[in-house]
Design a protein around this motif. Sequence first.
Motif, mmCIF file in Angstrom:
data_model
loop_
_atom_site.group_PDB
_atom_site.id
_atom_site.type_symbol
_atom_site.label_atom_id
_atom_site.label_comp_id
_atom_site.label_asym_id
_atom_site.label_seq_id
_atom_site.Cartn_x
_atom_site.Cartn_y
_atom_site.Cartn_z
ATOM 1 N N ASP A 159 0.911 -1.113 -0.148
ATOM 2 C CA ASP A 159 -0.051 0.069 -0.009
ATOM 3 C C ASP A 159 0.830 1.178 -0.083
ATOM 4 O O ASP A 159 1.595 1.607 1.138
ATOM 5 C CB ASP A 159 -0.834 0.026 1.361
ATOM 6 N N ALA A 160 0.788 2.083 -1.032
ATOM 7 C CA ALA A 160 1.722 3.114 -1.321
ATOM 8 C C ALA A 160 1.759 4.418 -0.439
ATOM 9 O O ALA A 160 2.417 5.152 -0.291
ATOM 10 C CB ALA A 160 1.654 3.585 -2.586
ATOM 11 N N GLY A 161 0.620 4.182 0.460
ATOM 12 C CA GLY A 161 0.296 5.268 1.361
ATOM 13 C C GLY A 161 0.978 4.856 2.812
ATOM 14 O O GLY A 161 1.056 5.587 3.748
ATOM 15 N N HIS A 162 1.727 3.710 2.782
ATOM 16 C CA HIS A 162 2.195 3.309 3.951
ATOM 17 C C HIS A 162 3.801 3.070 4.069
ATOM 18 O O HIS A 162 4.396 2.879 2.970
ATOM 19 C CB HIS A 162 1.701 1.828 4.688
ATOM 20 N N THR A 163 4.232 3.414 5.214
ATOM 21 C CA THR A 163 5.770 3.419 5.038
ATOM 22 C C THR A 163 6.265 1.712 5.073
ATOM 23 O O THR A 163 5.427 0.960 5.362
ATOM 24 C CB THR A 163 6.524 3.932 6.414
ATOM 25 N N PRO A 164 7.360 1.710 4.349
ATOM 26 C CA PRO A 164 7.874 0.282 4.316
ATOM 27 C C PRO A 164 8.578 -0.002 5.537
ATOM 28 O O PRO A 164 9.161 -1.306 5.783
ATOM 29 C CB PRO A 164 8.853 0.434 3.091
ATOM 30 N N GLY A 224 12.140 1.176 8.143
ATOM 31 C CA GLY A 224 13.536 1.898 8.185
ATOM 32 C C GLY A 224 14.265 1.003 9.169
ATOM 33 O O GLY A 224 13.704 0.209 9.945
ATOM 34 N N SER A 225 15.629 1.159 9.222
ATOM 35 C CA SER A 225 16.128 2.086 8.197
ATOM 36 C C SER A 225 16.352 1.430 6.758
ATOM 37 O O SER A 225 16.615 1.743 5.628
ATOM 38 C CB SER A 225 17.482 2.515 8.707
ATOM 39 N N SER A 226 16.360 -0.100 6.826
ATOM 40 C CA SER A 226 16.729 -0.762 5.540
ATOM 41 C C SER A 226 15.186 -0.988 4.623
ATOM 42 O O SER A 226 14.751 -1.870 4.237
ATOM 43 C CB SER A 226 16.829 -2.158 5.831
ATOM 44 N N ALA A 227 14.826 0.306 4.261
ATOM 45 C CA ALA A 227 13.556 0.616 3.590
ATOM 46 C C ALA A 227 13.459 -0.003 2.111
ATOM 47 O O ALA A 227 12.782 -0.900 1.707
ATOM 48 C CB ALA A 227 13.244 1.988 3.599
ATOM 49 N N GLY A 228 14.564 0.287 1.256
ATOM 50 C CA GLY A 228 14.473 -0.383 0.093
ATOM 51 C C GLY A 228 14.933 -1.661 0.038
ATOM 52 O O GLY A 228 14.230 -2.523 -1.003
ATOM 53 N N SER A 229 15.706 -2.404 0.947
ATOM 54 C CA SER A 229 15.794 -3.902 0.917
ATOM 55 C C SER A 229 14.626 -4.477 1.191
ATOM 56 O O SER A 229 14.302 -5.458 0.602
ATOM 57 C CB SER A 229 17.126 -4.207 1.652
ATOM 58 N N ILE A 279 14.350 -6.298 11.012
ATOM 59 C CA ILE A 279 12.995 -6.958 11.401
ATOM 60 C C ILE A 279 11.896 -6.299 11.202
ATOM 61 O O ILE A 279 10.877 -6.903 10.561
ATOM 62 C CB ILE A 279 13.259 -7.616 13.137
ATOM 63 N N ARG A 280 11.873 -5.072 11.804
ATOM 64 C CA ARG A 280 10.710 -4.084 11.404
ATOM 65 C C ARG A 280 10.369 -4.038 9.854
ATOM 66 O O ARG A 280 8.919 -4.287 9.691
ATOM 67 C CB ARG A 280 10.910 -2.824 12.169
ATOM 68 N N PRO A 281 11.199 -3.471 9.181
ATOM 69 C CA PRO A 281 11.017 -3.247 7.818
ATOM 70 C C PRO A 281 10.358 -4.851 7.266
ATOM 71 O O PRO A 281 9.381 -4.771 6.040
ATOM 72 C CB PRO A 281 11.906 -2.739 7.057
ATOM 73 N N ALA A 282 10.897 -5.790 7.411
ATOM 74 C CA ALA A 282 10.442 -7.233 7.120
ATOM 75 C C ALA A 282 9.081 -7.269 7.397
ATOM 76 O O ALA A 282 8.286 -7.953 6.404
ATOM 77 C CB ALA A 282 11.591 -8.150 7.313
ATOM 78 N N SER A 283 8.768 -7.007 8.549
ATOM 79 C CA SER A 283 7.428 -7.357 9.024
ATOM 80 C C SER A 283 6.425 -6.469 8.219
ATOM 81 O O SER A 283 5.449 -7.005 7.901
ATOM 82 C CB SER A 283 7.404 -7.071 10.614
ATOM 83 N N TYR A 284 6.873 -5.144 8.234
ATOM 84 C CA TYR A 284 5.973 -4.245 7.118
ATOM 85 C C TYR A 284 5.822 -4.580 5.932
ATOM 86 O O TYR A 284 4.863 -4.533 5.188
ATOM 87 C CB TYR A 284 6.526 -2.748 7.253
ATOM 88 N N CYS A 285 6.943 -5.073 5.360
ATOM 89 C CA CYS A 285 6.999 -5.522 3.809
ATOM 90 C C CYS A 285 6.659 -7.085 3.439
ATOM 91 O O CYS A 285 6.519 -7.394 2.258
ATOM 92 C CB CYS A 285 8.258 -5.164 3.296
ATOM 93 N N PRO A 296 2.669 1.568 9.676
ATOM 94 C CA PRO A 296 1.924 2.759 9.801
ATOM 95 C C PRO A 296 1.466 3.567 8.599
ATOM 96 O O PRO A 296 2.149 3.461 7.571
ATOM 97 C CB PRO A 296 2.676 3.735 10.691
ATOM 98 N N ALA A 297 0.042 4.191 8.487
ATOM 99 C CA ALA A 297 -0.208 4.620 7.385
ATOM 100 C C ALA A 297 0.246 6.012 7.173
ATOM 101 O O ALA A 297 -0.384 7.126 7.125
ATOM 102 C CB ALA A 297 -1.894 4.903 7.374
ATOM 103 N N THR A 298 1.642 6.179 6.923
ATOM 104 C CA THR A 298 2.238 7.491 6.796
ATOM 105 C C THR A 298 3.637 7.307 5.830
ATOM 106 O O THR A 298 4.027 6.083 6.011
ATOM 107 C CB THR A 298 2.770 7.932 8.000
ATOM 108 N N LEU A 299 3.919 8.263 5.228
ATOM 109 C CA LEU A 299 5.202 8.261 4.661
ATOM 110 C C LEU A 299 6.433 9.140 5.420
ATOM 111 O O LEU A 299 7.480 9.260 4.970
ATOM 112 C CB LEU A 299 5.085 8.748 3.248
ATOM 113 N N ALA A 300 5.672 9.624 6.363
ATOM 114 C CA ALA A 300 6.551 10.767 7.152
ATOM 115 C C ALA A 300 7.335 10.084 8.231
ATOM 116 O O ALA A 300 7.867 10.801 9.226
ATOM 117 C CB ALA A 300 5.732 11.963 7.706
ATOM 118 N N ALA A 301 7.274 8.893 8.652
ATOM 119 C CA ALA A 301 7.739 8.149 9.768
ATOM 120 C C ALA A 301 8.117 6.675 9.245
ATOM 121 O O ALA A 301 7.458 5.984 8.444
ATOM 122 C CB ALA A 301 6.968 8.435 11.059
ATOM 123 N N THR A 302 8.930 6.031 10.024
ATOM 124 C CA THR A 302 9.415 4.632 9.624
ATOM 125 C C THR A 302 8.933 3.763 10.768
ATOM 126 O O THR A 302 9.273 2.517 10.378
ATOM 127 C CB THR A 302 10.888 4.462 9.510
#
Lengths: 410, 410
Positions: free
Chosen positions: B123-128, B130-135, B157-163, B349-355
């Motif tokens: 969902d492009a309205g949600h953060t992926p 961070g800090s390893s966002a792109g991976s 672990i957090r961005p993997a969970s989110y993505c 989270p439904a934001t691109l302003a925080a990770t």
Amino acid sequence: MLSLLDLRARISAGTLTPAGAIDLCRAAIAAREPELHALVTRDAAPAIPETGPLAGIAVGVKDIIDSAGLPSQMGSAIYAGWMPRGDAAVVSRLKQLGAVALAKTTTTAFASSDPTATVNPHDAGHTPGGSSAGSAAAVGAGLLPLALGTQTAGSVIRPASYCGCAAVKPSFRLIPTVGVKTYSWALDTVGLFAAGVADVAHALALVTGRPEIDRAEAGSAPRIALVRQDFAEAPEPEAEAALARARQAAERAGARITDLALPQELTQAWDRQRIIQNYEGRLALAWEYDTQRDALPPLVRAHLDAGAAISPDQYDDARRHGHHARRVLKGVFADFDAILTFSAPGAAPATLAATGDPRFNQLWTLMGVPCVNVPVPGHRLPVGVQVIGRFGDDGRALAVARMIEGALRG
Amino acid sequence: MLSLLDLRARISAGTLTPAGAIDLCRAAIAAREPELHALVTRDAAPAIPETGPLAGIAVGVKDIIDSAGLPSQMGSAIYAGWMPRGDAAVVSRLKQLGAVALAKTTTTAFASSDPTATVNPHDAGHTPGGSSAGSAAAVGAGLLPLALGTQTAGSVIRPASYCGCAAVKPSFRLIPTVGVKTYSWALDTVGLFAAGVADVAHALALVTGRPEIDRAEAGSAPRIALVRQDFAEAPEPEAEAALARARQAAERAGARITDLALPQELTQAWDRQRIIQNYEGRLALAWEYDTQRDALPPLVRAHLDAGAAISPDQYDDARRHGHHARRVLKGVFADFDAILTFSAPGAAPATLAATGDPRFNQLWTLMGVPCVNVPVPGHRLPVGVQVIGRFGDDGRALAVARMIEGALRG
């Protein structure tokens, strides 16, 4: 030698300016560097801060440590002319304190064992030691009042002993290694060279922001364990004589000295230090080894070849022995304030084809404990003794070293 | 997602070539990267090895990790276009295994908290995250079968969970950090992202040269401690639901699960993780902070400001609490094979302003123990659970994670 504390006292008294202090170094460099070959590159027109507790102090930076605006050439053609993006953490800190990164100093390739062009300041036919060859020689020859080195086996304490200056290899990671080329992440330790023990103690207190390091006292009757490291091959007569003189001086000054054979766990750890160093070196220098092996000089190449043959199991076993020995050593320090031992097997060997043997240093690097080289006067070529303290108690180790240094002079 | 094991099986069977596998990634990148913004730079014409256990595997490299020929831009204008001399140790190793470093992936500036341009692939309205966002996003979106990240608080672990992909943050220093920009030398850990747990286990075994990691088994009735980390603020309902489902699945598969409140020493350590991170960050990024503070984005700047206010005594105290807690945790693992807990406070989270918040990750990074994210299916946005093992027993942690992953699917 140029004493950091002496220069700072003159600057504080107004009899010397920071720029004047830097000029003293430039003059010494002009006089001695042509034969010494201790410096790789120099900052021709550095900013010279007027204020700060290290204003006027010119620093030599081992060429595996980044200093913005100067190349980091790692003692290897692979890095010829290579410019880092900024300062290593320790160099940033020194600049914050007002110091000037005046020159990069020679290093054996990747801080391993292949000799540099630097000669011993006390006899040009002898090695200055390694791997921090240029830093030890530059301070020992009076070119600079302060220099940075690194120790993975014995690359700070040994060259300091050979070049006749004081040096500290602090507790592991007391000085950050960020911006320093890695050889072994479990061992690499940034250290300082200066004229006397009080000079290195003052610099270490400032660099770490821990003034208590400079204020620590040895007490009137410190308990010192005299350790011969019998697990290593016997030292040469010069080293024996230096240790005997240091012992007598310390006893005259009130120290209580006990001969101590280290528990066997420490011998076992010492035996395995090289496994950790070589295994990690092979991984840390993977890009250089995999893509430019033929450009590596022979000794570092042989060490990395040895590292490639070590299994993860052997490495894990060596790490476990290291951990265990650290706990055992902590127990030893319950009964002693410091350990006194050899800094090197003898005076600097009469060769420029080798950098000497780190066998009296390897255990202490693996243990992560603070080590101080104390020059022992009275020999034609310099010989030092090594004072070792508890992990994290760098102040005490330096205080005991200062007491011995004073007693040797007195 | 692109499964590393699946690609390798097809290559081994001769139904796919290594070049063909790389082309699959290129096609996925062409289709999804325009909206995802997960990649910073790409190698347009990489050498593609024909052989090696990772031949045909395209890897995304977090942009604080050096890959020869591609800039390391650290997510910061300060490093715009900056070219490293060679590969980081882990990248060299991957290339040795036949993998292709196809792209650098986005990172928050210096792997801190300021968001990147990357969006969540679900969902492009949600953060992926961070800090390893792109991976995390690149693997979660099926662009790449393998990517490298780093974790200092909760950045793997957090961005993997989110993505919605699997990931491992291995035991501290199991993968060398040489050639990785340092934020905190006591915490920074290189981790791996891949489609499933078996994929990350296989990659970790190869990268470390430790085949036993891939062969470890959970056993028929592993003892699992369910830990809620009550010292952290309560999680959201999605995370609660995911943990409950993972628990039930594990129990169905035979695991013996016990609710466990961690000893208070672990709460005390958790409380102090940020002190270590900020204090070391201030020292590690001294050059950037001292010379270009205004060029730092606001969140990392604030963290470094906080670090500048921490005294050496506070830092030493935090380190001591960490050491002590590691010993206490070792005792906990005498009774359990693994810990099961939250990977993140909820879905992205439904934001691109925080990770997002690393509060369920910080303790485990400080403990240095292996952590695995297991995606839990059945939610609109991905949510994962975290499986944690003993220090040095990454294989067991991955085996238990694989068992839970299988039970969740079955």
